[in-house]
Design an enzyme around this catalytic site. Sequence first.
Site, PDB file in Angstrom:
ATOM      1  CD  GLU A  90     -49.834  33.722  16.852  1.00 36.59           C
ATOM      2  OE1 GLU A  90     -49.276  33.462  17.934  1.00 36.59           O
ATOM      3  OE2 GLU A  90     -50.286  34.860  16.586  1.00 36.59           O
ATOM      4  CD  GLU A 115     -57.243  30.281  20.045  1.00 35.77           C
ATOM      5  OE1 GLU A 115     -57.836  29.286  20.525  1.00 35.77           O
ATOM      6  OE2 GLU A 115     -56.016  30.455  20.131  1.00 35.77           O
ATOM      7  CG  ASP A 166     -52.164  22.308  26.438  1.00 39.48           C
ATOM      8  OD1 ASP A 166     -51.384  21.501  26.971  1.00 39.48           O
ATOM      9  OD2 ASP A 166     -53.217  22.679  26.970  1.00 39.48           O
ATOM     10  CE  LYS A 170     -51.673  14.723  34.672  1.00 38.06           C
ATOM     11  NZ  LYS A 170     -53.007  14.459  35.264  1.00 38.06           N
ATOM     12  CG  ASP A 202     -43.706  28.171  28.937  1.00 37.30           C
ATOM     13  OD1 ASP A 202     -44.417  27.666  28.049  1.00 37.30           O
ATOM     14  OD2 ASP A 202     -44.123  28.388  30.096  1.00 37.30           O
ATOM     15  CB  THR A 257     -48.042  36.335  24.717  1.00 37.71           C
ATOM     16  OG1 THR A 257     -47.457  35.074  25.088  1.00 37.71           O
ATOM     17  CG2 THR A 257     -47.790  36.599  23.241  1.00 37.71           C
ATOM     18  CB  SER A 258     -50.666  36.764  29.131  1.00 34.61           C
ATOM     19  OG  SER A 258     -51.424  36.033  28.185  1.00 34.61           O
ATOM     20  CG  PHE A 259     -50.162  31.823  26.958  1.00 35.32           C
ATOM     21  CD1 PHE A 259     -50.776  30.833  27.704  1.00 35.32           C
ATOM     22  CD2 PHE A 259     -50.941  32.579  26.105  1.00 35.32           C
ATOM     23  CE1 PHE A 259     -52.132  30.590  27.600  1.00 35.32           C
ATOM     24  CE2 PHE A 259     -52.297  32.345  25.984  1.00 35.32           C
ATOM     25  CZ  PHE A 259     -52.898  31.348  26.739  1.00 35.32           C
ATOM     26  CD  GLU A 260     -41.698  35.148  25.862  1.00 35.99           C
ATOM     27  OE1 GLU A 260     -40.462  35.295  25.947  1.00 35.99           O
ATOM     28  OE2 GLU A 260     -42.359  35.492  24.866  1.00 35.99           O
TER      29      GLU A 260
END
Length: 287
Positions: A90, A115, A166, A170, A202, A257-260
């Site tokens: 991952e 990571e 990420d 822009k 997302d 996850t928290s991001f989703e």
Amino acid sequence: MASEPSEPEQPDLEQPDPEQIDPEEKSPREIVSFVRRGERLTASRQSAWDRLSDDYVLDPSRGDRDTVPGPDATLDLLEVFGRRAELVVEVGSGLGENIVAAAAADPDRDFLAVEVYRPGLAQTLNRIDRAGRPRNLRLLPLDAQRSLPVLLSEASIQELWVYFADPWPKARHHKRRLINPPFLDAVLPLLADGAAFRLATDWAQYAHHMRHHLDARPELENLHPDGARPGEESSDAISESMARTGWAPRFEGRVKTSFENKGRAAGRLVWDLAYVRVPRHSGDAPA
């Protein structure tokens, strides 16, 4: 999976502020998809780091930056895991919600979480502790694009996951998006024939961007060519040229996850993609 205490959002894992980008990273010769900010650890994360990092965080020699492996860096998977098993990687594992759950649920496979953010790595160690310390998981604190081709051999990855990278929304920052030709050039040779490449975002604009680059790669075949969009209504704009088919259903092995959850709470759709590494021609097969 048992519910866990809520954790505060960490600014170092949020969308980066371009004004805080290192001058070194602004060089056109060294474009990266991440910006590291705060490295301070909470008490619980520091405790997890002190107790578990030696066992779980890999420490290859470094090059000219601490996120780049040195010229003599190596990663012997047999030595690291003590066995030969299918490898799942991952890239951008964040706080470790997905990779730890996957490793605990699938002890027959080995997992590598890539990571660069130390607080994210430390929180992953916290999760590893709560999950009973599965031994089929290791953490690599390096830049994936620059480290994986050095440390892993061709055709060594059975599944590659990139979830909620990420989006760099822009236009002037699109070159920093992870899913771009340089990253694909680096990692696609590492996929075994028949390996799965799973992605999710997302952000509709980024989903459109990923389709553009992934569909163009002859090494990949879409696993769901007739798959419908996840929906038609989203709080962010959906391009009129966005493909109507070719989207994957939610991968059952991906936890929320928290991001989703943050994206869904903001009214955005989640776009899943899944590809397979097509077999190499006989002359291209790895040695």
